[in-house]
Design a protein around this motif. Sequence first.
Motif, PDB file in Angstrom:
ATOM      1  N   GLU A 143       0.819  -1.286  -0.125  1.00 44.26           N
ATOM      2  CA  GLU A 143      -0.023  -0.085  -0.064  1.00 44.26           C
ATOM      3  C   GLU A 143       0.903   1.293  -0.187  1.00 44.26           C
ATOM      4  OE1 GLU A 143      -3.325   0.339  -0.416  1.00 44.26           O
ATOM      5  OE2 GLU A 143      -3.549  -1.661  -0.668  1.00 44.26           O
ATOM      6  N   ALA A 144       1.972   1.170   0.727  1.00 49.36           N
ATOM      7  CA  ALA A 144       2.939   2.294   0.704  1.00 49.36           C
ATOM      8  C   ALA A 144       3.682   2.818  -0.667  1.00 49.36           C
ATOM      9  CB  ALA A 144       3.948   2.166   1.822  1.00 49.36           C
ATOM     10  N   ILE A 145       4.032   1.467  -1.207  1.00 49.17           N
ATOM     11  CA  ILE A 145       4.510   1.746  -2.749  1.00 49.17           C
ATOM     12  C   ILE A 145       3.487   2.293  -3.414  1.00 49.17           C
ATOM     13  CG2 ILE A 145       5.151   0.467  -4.521  1.00 49.17           C
ATOM     14  CD1 ILE A 145       6.068  -1.863  -2.744  1.00 49.17           C
ATOM     15  N   ILE A 146       2.272   2.115  -3.249  1.00 45.78           N
ATOM     16  CA  ILE A 146       1.171   2.701  -4.379  1.00 45.78           C
ATOM     17  C   ILE A 146       0.784   4.141  -3.858  1.00 45.78           C
ATOM     18  CG2 ILE A 146      -1.322   2.785  -4.842  1.00 45.78           C
ATOM     19  CD1 ILE A 146      -0.666  -0.495  -4.747  1.00 45.78           C
ATOM     20  N   GLU A 147       1.051   4.229  -2.555  1.00 46.08           N
ATOM     21  CA  GLU A 147       0.612   5.966  -2.029  1.00 46.08           C
ATOM     22  C   GLU A 147       1.985   6.678  -2.382  1.00 46.08           C
ATOM     23  OE1 GLU A 147      -0.859   5.460   2.009  1.00 46.08           O
ATOM     24  OE2 GLU A 147      -2.279   3.896   1.085  1.00 46.08           O
ATOM     25  N   ARG A 148       2.960   6.196  -1.873  1.00 41.17           N
ATOM     26  CA  ARG A 148       4.158   7.218  -1.816  1.00 41.17           C
ATOM     27  C   ARG A 148       4.990   7.353  -2.954  1.00 41.17           C
ATOM     28  NH1 ARG A 148       6.639   5.753   4.256  1.00 41.17           N
ATOM     29  NH2 ARG A 148       4.775   4.875   5.188  1.00 41.17           N
ATOM     30  N   ILE A 149       5.360   6.138  -3.959  1.00 39.75           N
ATOM     31  CA  ILE A 149       5.999   6.236  -5.002  1.00 39.75           C
ATOM     32  C   ILE A 149       5.298   6.826  -6.161  1.00 39.75           C
ATOM     33  CG2 ILE A 149       7.442   4.838  -6.750  1.00 39.75           C
ATOM     34  CD1 ILE A 149       8.175   2.834  -4.185  1.00 39.75           C
ATOM     35  N   PRO A 150       5.888   7.865  -6.833  1.00 39.36           N
ATOM     36  CA  PRO A 150       5.052   8.472  -7.964  1.00 39.36           C
ATOM     37  C   PRO A 150       5.134   7.487  -9.087  1.00 39.36           C
ATOM     38  CG  PRO A 150       7.171   9.384  -7.851  1.00 39.36           C
ATOM     39  CD  PRO A 150       7.040   8.505  -6.486  1.00 39.36           C
ATOM     40  N   PRO A 151       4.181   7.609 -10.109  1.00 37.06           N
ATOM     41  CA  PRO A 151       4.023   6.899 -11.292  1.00 37.06           C
ATOM     42  C   PRO A 151       5.106   7.088 -12.064  1.00 37.06           C
ATOM     43  CG  PRO A 151       2.158   8.269 -11.214  1.00 37.06           C
ATOM     44  CD  PRO A 151       2.772   8.294  -9.894  1.00 37.06           C
ATOM     45  N   PRO A 152       5.660   6.626 -13.277  1.00 38.43           N
ATOM     46  CA  PRO A 152       6.632   7.000 -13.946  1.00 38.43           C
ATOM     47  C   PRO A 152       6.235   8.112 -14.968  1.00 38.43           C
ATOM     48  CG  PRO A 152       5.978   4.975 -14.914  1.00 38.43           C
ATOM     49  CD  PRO A 152       5.224   5.315 -13.618  1.00 38.43           C
ATOM     50  N   GLU A 153       6.982   9.242 -15.208  1.00 41.64           N
ATOM     51  CA  GLU A 153       6.688  10.208 -16.177  1.00 41.64           C
ATOM     52  C   GLU A 153       6.961   9.702 -17.531  1.00 41.64           C
ATOM     53  OE1 GLU A 153       8.733  13.594 -14.972  1.00 41.64           O
ATOM     54  OE2 GLU A 153       7.779  13.854 -13.232  1.00 41.64           O
ATOM     55  N   GLY A 154       6.626  10.672 -18.671  1.00 39.04           N
ATOM     56  CA  GLY A 154       7.007  10.153 -20.003  1.00 39.04           C
ATOM     57  C   GLY A 154       5.680  10.146 -20.884  1.00 39.04           C
ATOM     58  N   ASP A 155       5.964  10.865 -22.016  1.00 36.99           N
ATOM     59  CA  ASP A 155       5.015  10.850 -23.088  1.00 36.99           C
ATOM     60  C   ASP A 155       4.996   9.805 -24.051  1.00 36.99           C
ATOM     61  OD1 ASP A 155       2.947  11.421 -24.916  1.00 36.99           O
ATOM     62  OD2 ASP A 155       3.438  13.743 -25.010  1.00 36.99           O
ATOM     63  N   GLU A 156       3.967   8.880 -24.185  1.00 37.94           N
ATOM     64  CA  GLU A 156       4.036   7.826 -25.374  1.00 37.94           C
ATOM     65  C   GLU A 156       3.958   8.425 -26.566  1.00 37.94           C
ATOM     66  OE1 GLU A 156       0.197   5.224 -25.217  1.00 37.94           O
ATOM     67  OE2 GLU A 156       0.695   5.476 -23.258  1.00 37.94           O
ATOM     68  N   ASN A 157       3.624   9.517 -26.990  1.00 40.59           N
ATOM     69  CA  ASN A 157       3.334   9.807 -28.292  1.00 40.59           C
ATOM     70  C   ASN A 157       4.768  10.599 -28.880  1.00 40.59           C
ATOM     71  OD1 ASN A 157       0.649   9.095 -28.526  1.00 40.59           O
ATOM     72  ND2 ASN A 157       0.401  10.959 -27.128  1.00 40.59           N
ATOM     73  N   LYS A 158       5.746  10.822 -27.894  1.00 44.98           N
ATOM     74  CA  LYS A 158       7.001  11.267 -28.348  1.00 44.98           C
ATOM     75  C   LYS A 158       7.669  10.276 -29.043  1.00 44.98           C
ATOM     76  CE  LYS A 158       7.697  15.115 -24.947  1.00 44.98           C
ATOM     77  NZ  LYS A 158       8.506  15.603 -24.049  1.00 44.98           N
ATOM     78  N   PRO A 159       9.052  10.608 -29.775  1.00 42.03           N
ATOM     79  CA  PRO A 159       9.772   9.582 -30.165  1.00 42.03           C
ATOM     80  C   PRO A 159      10.324   8.671 -29.246  1.00 42.03           C
ATOM     81  CG  PRO A 159      10.234  11.837 -31.134  1.00 42.03           C
ATOM     82  CD  PRO A 159       9.385  11.987 -30.126  1.00 42.03           C
ATOM     83  N   LEU A 175       5.801  -2.163 -25.631  1.00 39.60           N
ATOM     84  CA  LEU A 175       5.923  -1.585 -24.305  1.00 39.60           C
ATOM     85  C   LEU A 175       5.800  -0.220 -24.644  1.00 39.60           C
ATOM     86  CD1 LEU A 175       9.092  -3.887 -23.327  1.00 39.60           C
ATOM     87  CD2 LEU A 175       6.639  -3.967 -22.282  1.00 39.60           C
ATOM     88  N   VAL A 176       5.121   0.693 -23.581  1.00 40.26           N
ATOM     89  CA  VAL A 176       4.934   1.932 -23.546  1.00 40.26           C
ATOM     90  C   VAL A 176       5.816   2.518 -22.585  1.00 40.26           C
ATOM     91  CG1 VAL A 176       2.892   1.525 -24.929  1.00 40.26           C
ATOM     92  CG2 VAL A 176       2.867   1.877 -22.338  1.00 40.26           C
ATOM     93  N   ALA A 177       5.743   4.053 -22.717  1.00 44.14           N
ATOM     94  CA  ALA A 177       6.540   4.980 -21.668  1.00 44.14           C
ATOM     95  C   ALA A 177       6.144   4.463 -20.212  1.00 44.14           C
ATOM     96  CB  ALA A 177       6.152   6.551 -21.995  1.00 44.14           C
ATOM     97  N   GLY A 178       6.949   4.472 -19.445  1.00 39.62           N
ATOM     98  CA  GLY A 178       6.988   4.069 -18.208  1.00 39.62           C
ATOM     99  C   GLY A 178       7.300   2.635 -17.674  1.00 39.62           C
ATOM    100  N   GLU A 179       6.910   1.651 -18.960  1.00 41.93           N
ATOM    101  CA  GLU A 179       6.922   0.312 -18.605  1.00 41.93           C
ATOM    102  C   GLU A 179       8.471  -0.185 -18.840  1.00 41.93           C
ATOM    103  OE1 GLU A 179       3.698  -2.359 -19.885  1.00 41.93           O
ATOM    104  OE2 GLU A 179       3.918  -1.252 -21.599  1.00 41.93           O
ATOM    105  N   THR A 180       8.821  -1.272 -18.057  1.00 38.77           N
ATOM    106  CA  THR A 180       9.988  -2.042 -18.108  1.00 38.77           C
ATOM    107  C   THR A 180       9.792  -3.283 -18.525  1.00 38.77           C
ATOM    108  OG1 THR A 180       9.925  -2.669 -15.634  1.00 38.77           O
ATOM    109  CG2 THR A 180      11.053  -0.759 -16.023  1.00 38.77           C
ATOM    110  N   GLY A 181      10.673  -4.017 -19.439  1.00 39.04           N
ATOM    111  CA  GLY A 181      10.436  -5.188 -19.788  1.00 39.04           C
ATOM    112  C   GLY A 181      11.693  -5.694 -20.535  1.00 39.04           C
ATOM    113  N   TYR A 182      11.671  -6.960 -21.243  1.00 41.78           N
ATOM    114  CA  TYR A 182      13.034  -7.517 -22.077  1.00 41.78           C
ATOM    115  C   TYR A 182      12.678  -7.214 -23.335  1.00 41.78           C
ATOM    116  CZ  TYR A 182      10.336 -11.765 -23.060  1.00 41.78           C
ATOM    117  OH  TYR A 182       9.602 -12.687 -23.531  1.00 41.78           O
ATOM    118  N   LEU A 183      13.880  -7.217 -24.282  1.00 40.17           N
ATOM    119  CA  LEU A 183      13.818  -6.973 -25.506  1.00 40.17           C
ATOM    120  C   LEU A 183      14.755  -7.997 -26.322  1.00 40.17           C
ATOM    121  CD1 LEU A 183      13.986  -3.687 -27.578  1.00 40.17           C
ATOM    122  CD2 LEU A 183      15.564  -5.314 -28.083  1.00 40.17           C
TER     123      LEU A 183
END
Length: 603
Positions: free
Chosen positions: A181-197, A257-265
């Motif tokens: 619950e603390a992770i969700i409340e205190r840690i901000p979501p990632p920034e970034g625009d998925e429409n940019k290059p 995968l879109v802006a803010g996500e992590t994964g493998y390539l």
Amino acid sequence: MQERKVERDKIRNFSIIAHIDHGKTTLSDRLLELTGAVSKRELEEQMLDSMDLEKERGITIKAHYVRLNYKAKDGNEYILNLIDTPGHVDFSYEVSRSLAACEGALLVVDATQGVEAQTVANAYLAIDNDLTLIPVINKIDLPSAEIEKTEEQIEHVVGLPAEEAILVSAKTGQGIEDVLEAIIERIPPPEGDENKPLKALIFDSWYNPYRGVVLLIKVIEGKIRVKDKIKLMFSGSVYNVEELGFFTPKEKKVNELVAGETGYLIAEIKKISDITVGDTITHLKNPTKKPFPGFKKLKPMIFAGFYPADKTTHEELSDALNKLSLNDSSFEFEPENSPALGFGFRCGFLGLLHREIVQERLEREFNLTIITTAPSVRYMVELVDGNKIEIDSPAKLPPKNEYVKIEEPFMKVMIFTPQRFVGTIMKFMEKKRSTYKTMEYISEQRVILTYEVPFAEMVVEFYDNIKLLTSGYASFDYEFIGFKESKLEKLEILINGEPVDALSLIVSKDIAYRRGRDILLKLKRAIPRQLFEVILQAKIGGKIIARETVKPLRKNVLAKCYGGDITRKRKLLEKQKEGKKRMKKIGRVEIPQEAFLSILKTD
């Protein structure tokens, strides 16, 4: 293939950081269990530690990434990207790489031990990366837990409010839901625009023999799809994306995968030299203007020679080192040739545990047998003409008349210890050419001692001795502060008059004679007796300072002489003596691995 719409405000990227053995990996096991990523039947201890070495030693060597799905109390589904990091000082580069892909971190502190050296070092790393820190006090179920004192230390030493600390027991599962619950409340979501290059950061990579290089990425801006043509900005290489996905901890393939996500390539990357951890990936046709800053590349601090025991496996060793360096960006190597050991590689590491782990991985994962030379540090040498050169091996030190001075690396060392061991540690540090700086009480019973120490004094058995002298209660962290001039000499070891560069050392003038004698005595015990006499010598400049002799094995040539003329016996003994002289000229001494290891041990 999984199709889904990703809401960026429902993503949380976080790391778990702490001192070694404070319970990071156990906490990540509980998070996996509570979020349903693995069932109770599938769960095993150290779930994210995939290497046999990690399970055997009970430590995390590589950072590990996993995606968790969690339904919070507010009724929303969240994606939590967790990166479990190592705690040992030698693997701090893994921590810095992981933090570059996160917006927050759980700072785990053991309630029985309090704030330790790596707790502070990792907290500062996270603060430097502008991460939100959530203090978590672990092991509260143990009878020896001192929660109030630990809260005090978190506030006093780390500078985080004590009331923000979450009390948990990773072993029993108590308080784990509060952490989520603390992770969700205190840690901000990632920034970034998925429409940019597209702009994606490579924060880890490894080699798969069937699929080529696998990259772990965080998408900072834009989006990446399967079959996209991508460009690696540092190397300029172009590839087609073959596969995208994430770990849950099982592999899950996705289309994008879109802006803010992590994964493998996976992009059928076969050339290991194309990959640099910290590089930025972008689209070939619509590239981003500026690459992501990545993170500071760490310079290796100690160096050792790796030589194949079987000279025919030199190519296999070269290939194995290439594959290993892909997964470990702080590890460097270059070819070198030693008259005593043949062709091998000069390798750079962050510390002795790092060297040990790399050697064990080479032997286990690639079935190689390796001879390792004595480790040395990087020195700065000022030449007579005023130029400065860096050397990483005693063999590269120019003759004495060609340089003016030698500078060696110094470290700022912080030792966290119970107060009762202060005297013992101070006595030990006196022998290490160290300079005492400060002493600070973090509680009634715990002290931080700060010293400046030549790094060469820390390379061998420093960690072991600190632990031994304090019954395992002390911990330490160090940081590089620069090069300083020291009175140093090159100590050469000669075997039958031939210098063995792999056994050479750069030592302080004050201990050169004692160190030379010590090494010769150890070599005498380690080198097996030959059919000829083996003379061991220690030399500084043009002067032999110590000598030992390995006596030859001797056949009794008089065994068949029963009585008779004494001249016959003398003739046989003279003949044997001449034969041994000839053998000494052409005989070659095989130096066993134990001989190289023996000179590392200090009495």
